[in-house]
Structures are given as structure tokens and as C-alpha cells.
Write an enzyme that holds these catalytic residues in place. Sequence first.
Site, short mmCIF file in Angstrom:
data_model
loop_
_atom_site.label_atom_id
_atom_site.label_comp_id
_atom_site.label_asym_id
_atom_site.label_seq_id
_atom_site.Cartn_x
_atom_site.Cartn_y
_atom_site.Cartn_z
CG MET A 180 36.38 50.13 37.96
SD MET A 180 36.92 51.83 37.97
CE MET A 180 38.24 51.77 39.14
CD GLU B 235 38.46 58.34 35.16
OE1 GLU B 235 37.30 57.96 35.39
OE2 GLU B 235 39.46 57.63 35.36
CG HIS C 112 31.08 36.29 40.13
ND1 HIS C 112 31.37 35.66 38.95
CD2 HIS C 112 31.09 35.34 41.10
CE1 HIS C 112 31.58 34.37 39.19
NE2 HIS C 112 31.41 34.16 40.49
#
Length: 191
Positions: free
Chosen positions: A11, A86, A183
Site C-alpha cells: 500500500m 488492483e 514491524h
Amino acid sequence: MAQLYYKYGTMNSGKTIEILKVAHNYEEQGKGVVIMTSAVDTRDGVGYVSSRIGMKRQAMAIEDDTDILGYIKNLPEKPYCILIDEAQFLKRHHVYDLARVVDELDVPVMAFGLKNDFRNELFEGSKHLLLLADKIEEIKTICQYCSRKATMVLRTDHGKPVYDGEQIQIGGNETYIPVCRKHYFKPDINN
């Protein structure tokens, strides 16, 4: 010789901006392109590619039963390039259609999308693009919590990490965060 390109990133890596830039460059030279996007992505309405920086453009929506090869074959003019946004939401048969557009119609196809979902598993479209693409390129961005390269997407719900659930949940910055591996497993959400 046309090729099938798969350009993937997390993203916020600029995939849609790249599509709009490529389309602009072709069209500025008088060369027509076809922009397509998955009908699954309804954030800005079905049949639109839209970047987070505000650029938006109409596109042909790819439904589950869309015959991409037939659609391209029946266009009044052969396009110079097909651009797909997408692409992770495509079905196997869509990706095989894209390969046939390249091989049978000699039209280059550039597909852009996520590689892996928030569970760190491949999407169906991504899997088949990784298998069939002539060229694969990573579009890089950095982790939201450090300066490492973001390679994963962390889904959050009310500020808490989510690792299980439905693969597809349409959302943006309020739901998904680009992160590095460290993370992903230990997000620094409180900072």
C-alpha cells in the site's frame, strides 16, 4: 515483441500514480491505451483508478466473468498498451487472458497490484501474475514505523493489528499500513 509486466508493491507505493503516468506518456504521443481495474475495488466507485494524491481516471471494470481477451480483440482500434490496476483481485482466467493478449495480439500489458495480503499470503491474481509475467518489478516504499523497505501490509482495526479474517476488505490508510517484516510481527502502533 510485447510482454506481460507485473509491478507489485505494498500500500502507498505509488502503483496507481505509475499507471496514470504511463497512460499520460502514451497518450501524449497519440498512442491509445486501455486502463482496466478490478470491480472489487469500490473505494472511489466501480470503474475508476484513483491515487491517494487525488488523481482519478475512468477505467474499464473487470468483473469475475469479464472476457478480457474478447474485449481487447473487439476494440475498434488496437491499443498500444493495456494497464491494469488492483491486479491482485484478478481471477486466474483473467491473468491467462492477459497473457493471451500479449502472445496473440502482441499488445504489452502492465499489471499493478499488491503481492501479498495482510495475512502474508498471495492473492489469486498476484500468484498467477508471478507465474506468467515476462518481467516482474517491485515498486518500493518504506515502512511506516522505520526506514526499512516495506514488504508487507498490516491490517488494523481500531488501532490494533489484525492477522486473521477475510482476505479482501476494501480500505485505505485507515485500515492498511505498509510495513517491514519486523514491524509486521511487532508493530509500533502506539508511537
